[in-house]
Design an enzyme around this catalytic site. Structure first.
Site, mmCIF file in Angstrom:
data_model
loop_
_atom_site.group_PDB
_atom_site.id
_atom_site.type_symbol
_atom_site.label_atom_id
_atom_site.label_comp_id
_atom_site.label_asym_id
_atom_site.label_seq_id
_atom_site.Cartn_x
_atom_site.Cartn_y
_atom_site.Cartn_z
ATOM 1 C CG HIS A 169 5.839 10.877 -1.852
ATOM 2 N ND1 HIS A 169 5.686 10.041 -2.941
ATOM 3 C CD2 HIS A 169 7.046 11.481 -2.022
ATOM 4 C CE1 HIS A 169 6.750 10.124 -3.709
ATOM 5 N NE2 HIS A 169 7.595 10.991 -3.185
ATOM 6 C CG ASP A 376 -3.486 7.173 1.693
ATOM 7 O OD1 ASP A 376 -2.296 7.508 1.779
ATOM 8 O OD2 ASP A 376 -3.867 5.990 1.714
HETATM 9 C C1 GDG Z 1 2.945 7.225 1.030
HETATM 10 C C2 GDG Z 1 1.645 8.048 1.169
HETATM 11 C C3 GDG Z 1 1.251 7.746 -1.268
HETATM 12 C C4 GDG Z 1 2.007 -3.072 1.210
HETATM 13 N N1 GDG Z 1 2.061 -4.261 1.806
HETATM 14 C C5 GDG Z 1 3.048 -4.950 1.241
HETATM 15 C C6 GDG Z 1 3.621 -4.161 0.251
HETATM 16 N N2 GDG Z 1 2.957 -3.001 0.260
HETATM 17 C C7 GDG Z 1 3.221 -1.869 -0.662
HETATM 18 C C8 GDG Z 1 2.047 -1.671 -1.592
HETATM 19 C C9 GDG Z 1 2.203 -0.204 -1.985
HETATM 20 C C10 GDG Z 1 2.898 0.413 -0.770
HETATM 21 O O1 GDG Z 1 3.350 -0.661 0.061
HETATM 22 C C11 GDG Z 1 1.952 1.277 0.066
HETATM 23 O O2 GDG Z 1 1.753 2.483 -0.623
HETATM 24 P P1 GDG Z 1 0.552 3.482 -0.280
HETATM 25 O O3 GDG Z 1 0.489 4.519 -1.319
HETATM 26 O O4 GDG Z 1 -0.721 2.697 -0.207
HETATM 27 O O5 GDG Z 1 0.834 4.067 1.172
HETATM 28 P P2 GDG Z 1 2.101 4.722 2.010
HETATM 29 O O6 GDG Z 1 3.079 3.682 2.370
HETATM 30 O O7 GDG Z 1 1.467 5.409 3.159
HETATM 31 O O8 GDG Z 1 2.780 5.789 1.046
HETATM 32 C C12 GDG Z 1 0.636 7.623 0.129
HETATM 33 C C13 GDG Z 1 2.618 7.078 -1.356
HETATM 34 O O9 GDG Z 1 3.482 7.520 -0.298
HETATM 35 C C14 GDG Z 1 3.303 7.385 -2.693
HETATM 36 O O10 GDG Z 1 3.422 8.741 -2.922
HETATM 37 O O11 GDG Z 1 0.384 7.110 -2.192
HETATM 38 O O12 GDG Z 1 -0.509 8.434 0.205
HETATM 39 O O13 GDG Z 1 1.107 7.893 2.488
HETATM 40 O O14 GDG Z 1 3.047 -0.076 -3.085
HETATM 41 O O15 GDG Z 1 2.149 -2.581 -2.643
HETATM 42 N N3 GDG Z 1 4.640 -4.591 -0.540
HETATM 43 C C15 GDG Z 1 5.099 -5.856 -0.349
HETATM 44 N N4 GDG Z 1 4.596 -6.685 0.625
HETATM 45 C C16 GDG Z 1 3.581 -6.273 1.435
HETATM 46 O O16 GDG Z 1 3.142 -7.030 2.308
HETATM 47 N N5 GDG Z 1 6.086 -6.316 -1.140
#
Ligand code: GDG
Length: 477
Positions: A169, A376
């Site tokens: 990821h 990312d």
């Molecule tokens: C890794 C990789 C890759 C955020 N704040 C809240 C909340 N979130 C959720 C968002 C989103 C998730 O968290 C964050 O996903 P990201 O993709 O932006 O980032 P990582 O956590 O670093 O994920 C990344 C991912 O894996 C998938 O392969 O895209 O590059 O680093 O879904 O909505 N959810 C809730 N409350 C919050 O305050 N419920």
């Protein structure tokens, strides 16, 4: 758990199980989590006798493990119990103080500690041991992410003909970066135990193939590696989100209530949204500096724009993360103190997580979503913003270092190291005519809707089946 059934099942293995734990009056309750990965894989692990193997997220005393195992079995989940020391060394240590910084190109943040590595190996072995208790020879195994890079190789030794897929990821760095890791060959040898290795982008695929061919005695032809009579296919599978969930949420009563609450009194304010886990790879400080620059260079926006910045607590026991939190706290305090007025504040900063309804309200009303990671793998926040824009308005500003920038080319793309570039992108977004916003957003929504998380899961599993079938036919020739 009944393991006697010899029919083929799909076994997902990840560091964490997709559950939220509630511990009350000495009772554990496990609630399935609604994270993107869990949603996408829901149809897979909840069907038939398929299962998901992983750490339940807490240290469970030995005498309670049987009880927890039973509770999780009802959700098709199978636990790997980790001790606090293992969490410290394997997860916080090797995974998050070696692999995470190096894979995100922040090599000076890495601590190459021998005891981290020793524990990383033994925990990967532990996952293999747990998996072997429920795996059958014909099962399809899908391993997730950088905490388990050695697992494909360990399972391959135990089950030479198994079907093993691996998806990472986070980014895969270029050879010049990866080669710095003291245990580089061991990590690669672990990974190539898989039949199919997936990354979010073609660039990651390229870096992986070039690294593997330089460090291991393997050959490559296009995106296929050959090693000891085995073939390993390496491909890009850009992960999607549950588009319908995000686009549907905005009209619900709960979200409408949140929107009203949020927007009242801000009718003329331009709202900029930023949502991330606390992480130095997300460019949170740089984003704040760009906002400061904007307030200096374009004072006409003072009192006219507000940044809503949600930072979700994460890994705060790792020193670099607590240091970053401190820096953000200080920067926001300083910026607000200098620019605020009696009835306006430039940065509304929240260091906590919110229910999905609040997120949806913010996504669907923010005029601009500012996503500027330094690196990312994909970045799902950018896609969730797009999916929530049912009126096709709003502007996404997106870092070219996020995997998502390869698909969401109609965003305003920025180099996150160039603060002036981010500042100008915000001004462009603030001035963008509605017709242009709609044109861009519509194009991005079509992509996010089509290449959703179900598509991602199906595509990976389909490819894994094809790769295995073609290997079998090669062997019978
Ligand atoms: C890794 C990789 C890759 C955020 N704040 C809240 C909340 N979130 C959720 C968002 C989103 C998730 O968290 C964050 O996903 P990201 O993709 O932006 O980032 P990582 O956590 O670093 O994920 C990344 C991912 O894996 C998938 O392969 O895209 O590059 O680093 O879904 O909505 N959810 C809730 N409350 C919050 O305050 N419920």
């Amino acid at each position: 758990m009944d393991t006697s059934n010899t029919s083929m099942k799909t076994v997902i293995i990840s560091n964490r199980l997709p559950v939220k734990i509630i511990e009350e009056n000495d009772e554990y309750t496990f609630i399935p989590s609604e994270g993107g990965l869990a949603t996408g894989l829901g149809d897979v692990y909840k069907s038939g006798n398929s299962i998901w193997i992983g750490w339940p997220g807490i240290e469970v005393p030995e005498e309670r493990q049987e009880e927890v195992t039973q509770k999780l079995a009802a959700l098709n989940l199978y636990p790997v119990y980790l001790t606090q020391t293992e969490i410290n060394l394997y997860y916080e240590g090797f995974s998050n103080e070696v692999l995470w910084p190096v894979f995100h190109y922040l090599v000076t943040y890495a601590h190459y500690e021998q005891n981290y590595w020793d524990c990383y190996q033994s925990v990967n072995e532990k996952f293999a041991k747990s998996a072997m208790q429920v795996l059958n020879r014909r099962d399809k195994i899908w391993i997730q992410d950088y905490q388990l890079l050695l697992l494909p190789g360990i399972l391959r030794e135990k089950l030479p003909n198994a079907t093993i897929g691996f998806f990472q990821h986070i980014p895969f760095p270029s050879y010049e970066i990866f080669r710095l890791i003291p245990w580089r060959e061991e990590l690669l040898n672990g990974l190539i135990g898989a039949d199919l290795i997936g990354f979010h982008t073609f660039d990651d695929v390229r870096h992986f193939i070039s690294t593997a061919t330089r460090l291991l005695p393997v050959n490559s032809s296009s995106n296929v590696l050959s090693s000891n009579e085995r073939q390993i296919v390496v491909e890009a599978f850009p992960m999607g989100i549950d588009h319908h969930k995000f686009s549907g949420l905005t009209a619900t009563k709960e979200v409408q209530k949140e929107i009203e609450y949020f927007r009242t009194g801000k009718e003329d304010m331009k709202v900029i949204l930023s949502i991330d886990r606390l992480d130095y790879s997300k460019g949170i400080l740089e984003r704040l500096k760009a906002l400061e620059l904007l307030l200096q260079h374009y004072p006409e926006y003072i009192g006219k724009i507000e940044l809503f910045m949600i930072v979700v607590p994460s890994r705060d026991t790792v020193p670099k993360y607590s240091e970053l939190r401190h820096q953000i706290d200080q920067f926001v305090g300083n910026l607000n103190a200098r620019y605020r007025s009696m009835n306006w504040i430039p940065v509304n900063y929240f260091y906590r997580s919110f229910p999905i309804e609040v997120l949806s309200a913010l996504y669907s009303t923010a005029d601009i979503c500012l996503v500027t990671p330094m690196r990312d793998g994909m970045n799902l926040v950018s896609k969730e913003y797009v999916a929530s824009r049912n009126n096709n308005d709003g502007v996404l500003i997106l870092s070219e270092m996020a995997g998502a920038s390869k698909e969401l080319t109609d965003a305003v793309i920025v180099n996150p190291n160039n603060l002036g570039d981010i500042m100008e992108a915000i001004v462009t977004a603030l001035k963008m005519p509605l017709a242009e916003q709609q044109l861009r957003m519509k194009a991005m929504r079509a992509i996010v809707e089509k290449f959703n998380v179900k598509h991602w899961v199906n595509n990976f599993i389909l490819r894994l089946n094809e790769v295995k079938d073609s290997q079998k036919s090669l062997l019978t020739k």
